[in-house]
Write a protein that holds these residues in place. Structure first.
Motif, short mmCIF file in Angstrom:
data_model
loop_
_atom_site.label_atom_id
_atom_site.label_comp_id
_atom_site.label_asym_id
_atom_site.label_seq_id
_atom_site.Cartn_x
_atom_site.Cartn_y
_atom_site.Cartn_z
N VAL A 34 0.84 -1.19 0.00
CA VAL A 34 0.00 0.00 0.00
C VAL A 34 0.88 1.25 0.00
O VAL A 34 1.81 1.36 0.80
CB VAL A 34 -0.92 0.02 1.24
CG1 VAL A 34 -1.70 1.34 1.33
CG2 VAL A 34 -1.89 -1.16 1.20
N ASP A 35 0.60 2.16 -0.91
CA ASP A 35 1.32 3.44 -0.99
C ASP A 35 0.32 4.56 -0.73
O ASP A 35 -0.57 4.80 -1.53
CB ASP A 35 1.95 3.59 -2.37
CG ASP A 35 2.87 4.80 -2.47
OD1 ASP A 35 2.79 5.68 -1.59
OD2 ASP A 35 3.66 4.86 -3.43
N PHE A 36 0.46 5.22 0.41
CA PHE A 36 -0.51 6.23 0.80
C PHE A 36 -0.39 7.52 -0.03
O PHE A 36 -1.23 8.40 0.09
CB PHE A 36 -0.39 6.54 2.30
CG PHE A 36 -0.90 5.44 3.17
CD1 PHE A 36 -2.25 5.33 3.46
CD2 PHE A 36 -0.05 4.49 3.69
CE1 PHE A 36 -2.74 4.31 4.25
CE2 PHE A 36 -0.52 3.45 4.49
CZ PHE A 36 -1.87 3.36 4.76
N SER A 37 0.66 7.61 -0.86
CA SER A 37 0.74 8.77 -1.75
C SER A 37 -0.18 8.59 -2.96
O SER A 37 -0.48 9.55 -3.66
CB SER A 37 2.18 8.99 -2.21
OG SER A 37 2.62 7.91 -3.00
N VAL A 38 -0.63 7.36 -3.17
CA VAL A 38 -1.62 7.10 -4.23
C VAL A 38 -2.74 6.25 -3.63
O VAL A 38 -2.88 5.07 -3.93
CB VAL A 38 -0.99 6.38 -5.45
CG1 VAL A 38 -0.20 7.35 -6.29
CG2 VAL A 38 -0.09 5.22 -5.02
N PRO A 39 -3.55 6.84 -2.73
CA PRO A 39 -4.55 6.05 -2.02
C PRO A 39 -5.61 5.49 -2.95
O PRO A 39 -5.92 6.04 -3.99
CB PRO A 39 -5.17 7.07 -1.04
CG PRO A 39 -4.86 8.40 -1.62
CD PRO A 39 -3.57 8.25 -2.35
N GLY A 40 -6.16 4.36 -2.53
CA GLY A 40 -7.19 3.67 -3.30
C GLY A 40 -7.37 2.29 -2.71
O GLY A 40 -6.67 1.91 -1.78
N GLY A 41 -8.29 1.52 -3.24
CA GLY A 41 -8.49 0.17 -2.73
C GLY A 41 -8.98 0.19 -1.29
O GLY A 41 -10.03 0.74 -0.99
N GLN A 42 -8.20 -0.40 -0.40
CA GLN A 42 -8.64 -0.49 1.00
C GLN A 42 -8.35 0.79 1.79
O GLN A 42 -8.64 0.88 2.98
CB GLN A 42 -7.99 -1.70 1.68
CG GLN A 42 -6.49 -1.60 1.88
CD GLN A 42 -5.89 -2.87 2.46
OE1 GLN A 42 -5.10 -3.54 1.83
NE2 GLN A 42 -6.26 -3.20 3.67
N VAL A 43 -7.75 1.80 1.14
CA VAL A 43 -7.40 3.05 1.82
C VAL A 43 -8.56 4.04 1.73
O VAL A 43 -9.17 4.20 0.68
CB VAL A 43 -6.14 3.67 1.17
CG1 VAL A 43 -5.82 5.02 1.78
CG2 VAL A 43 -4.96 2.72 1.31
N PHE A 44 -8.86 4.71 2.83
CA PHE A 44 -9.90 5.74 2.81
C PHE A 44 -9.43 6.96 3.60
O PHE A 44 -8.53 6.85 4.45
CB PHE A 44 -11.23 5.21 3.39
CG PHE A 44 -11.13 4.75 4.83
CD1 PHE A 44 -11.36 5.64 5.88
CD2 PHE A 44 -10.82 3.43 5.13
CE1 PHE A 44 -11.28 5.22 7.20
CE2 PHE A 44 -10.74 3.00 6.45
CZ PHE A 44 -10.97 3.90 7.49
N ARG A 45 -9.99 8.12 3.30
CA ARG A 45 -9.63 9.34 4.03
C ARG A 45 -10.17 9.27 5.45
O ARG A 45 -11.30 8.86 5.69
CB ARG A 45 -10.21 10.58 3.33
CG ARG A 45 -9.45 11.00 2.10
CD ARG A 45 -8.03 11.46 2.37
NE ARG A 45 -7.93 12.70 3.09
CZ ARG A 45 -7.77 13.90 2.53
NH1 ARG A 45 -7.74 14.00 1.22
NH2 ARG A 45 -7.65 14.98 3.27
#
Length: 367
Positions: A34-45
């Motif tokens: 997971v790269d938080f500089s390109v959030p998506g997928g399981q990542v949310f704000r």
């Protein structure tokens, strides 16, 4: 998909299998990280408590106003917050300098105290700075004392043998680091957080942090704060059991992680340190000097060019991580311990901070 396959294989637990996979030096497929500089997928704000930290207090701690931070959560990990570099330009340098020059000083405790006479570890910076400044690119040059530093403990000193803190092994916690931690905790909804213990880990490209849970603090209702500086790393965040496959994520210089609630007692590890993704000797966020308009009461100090030259040389092959904890709840005390002699026991070698020895070529104990 890879995590699911590892879980199905059985035998060795899924966390350790993934740890060993990312630990391999030739593990070039990092698409699942997971790269938080390109959030998506399981990542949310994730929402922050903007009103809990004034812009003035954020500036005093060397941070951007909280309204300008980005914060993210991960599906399946309630209580986990990831904040990509919220530091003001030049302010990371202060924390790097503190971790190399000030925090290793007595009365704080470090791994070198276990093998060296006290007078030999009084001034690691003074004994190392010239050697570091002159250091070339050869892997066979002797390492300075600072490069042999693996951990430093602050405040309540963690005992690696007993896995406990105690009332009688305590030194004053650095006020600047306490202030930084209090602001970050407040921004994440934890007002009144008290920074009582710190473990600083010093990594090189051949270092790793084995699989573990941070459960020795007596109060688990308060968050664990993690700050990273220098080169990047892969961080694995798992479940309550090692049979649960972890999620892999990148940590870059200036990034902050907050583990609270459900995520406070999850297994985690750092299998690998990586060169920063920009491909330069140091991340660009460390290239900038300090602004001259910091508030008068800022906890951030200007880092001289001479000092930064030493720090920068160190960071070309290293990463520093600060984890800050509140050990006791308000009004809570340590239980009485029988047989204590009134003196804190010196810790043994950290059982989960591993480093491959070029001399021994031994396999790291990933447990």
């Amino acid at each position: 998909e890879m995590a699911a396959a590892l879980t199905r294989e059985g035998g060795e637990d899924a966390f350790r299998r993934l740890f060993r996979l990312y630990r391999q030096r030739d593990a070039s497929d990092l698409r699942g990280v997971v790269d938080f500089s390109v959030p998506g997928g399981q990542v949310f704000r994730s929402q922050l408590s903007i009103s809990s930290v004034s812009d003035q207090d954020a500036y005093r701690a060397g941070l951007q106003p909280v309204s300008q931070w980005k914060a993210y959560g991960l599906n399946g990990y309630p209580g986990f917050i990831f904040i990509p570099n919220p530091f003001l330009p030049g302010c990371q340098r202060h924390w790097v300098k503190q971790c190399l020059k000030l925090y290793p000083q007595k009365p704080n405790v470090c791994n070198l105290d276990l093998h060296m006479a006290p007078e030999k570890t009084i001034d690691l910076w003074g004994q190392s700075k010239e050697q570091l400044r002159r250091k070339g690119s050869s892997k066979w040059e002797p390492r300075s004392l600072l490069e042999k530093l693996r951990w430093v403990t602050l405040g309540y000193h963690y005992n690696w043998n007993t896995k406990k803190y105690s009332a009688n092994h305590h030194t004053p916690f650095p006020s600047d680091l306490a202030f930084l931690s209090e602001q970050v905790a407040a921004a994440c909804g934890f007002r009144g957080f008290q920074a009582q213990a710190g473990i600083l880990n010093y990594y090189h490209f051949d270092s790793s942090l084995g699989i573990h849970v941070d459960e020795s603090e007596l109060d688990h209702s308060r968050p664990l704060l993690s700050f990273s500086f220098g080169q990047s790393s892969i961080f694995l965040l798992g479940g309550l059991k090692r049979e649960e496959a972890p999620t892999a994520m990148f940590m870059h210089s200036g990034d902050i992680m907050v583990m609270s609630g459900f995520s406070r007692l999850l297994y985690h590890a750092v299998p690998r340190v990586l060169p920063n993704p920009e491909g330069t000797a140091l991340p660009s966020c460390l290239d900038q000097g300090l602004s001259s308009d910091l508030p008068v009461d800022s906890v951030i100090e200007h880092t001289s060019d001479e000092d930064w030259q030493v720090c920068a040389k160190y960071l070309q092959s290293s990463r520093i991580n600060m984890t800050i904890r509140q050990v006791l709840a308000e009004g809570q005390k340590f239980p009485e311990e029988s047989g204590t002699n009134g003196k804190g026991q010196a810790p043994s070698e950290d059982s989960h901070h591993q480093e491959n020895s070029r001399a021994k070529r031994h396999k790291p104990n990933t447990d």
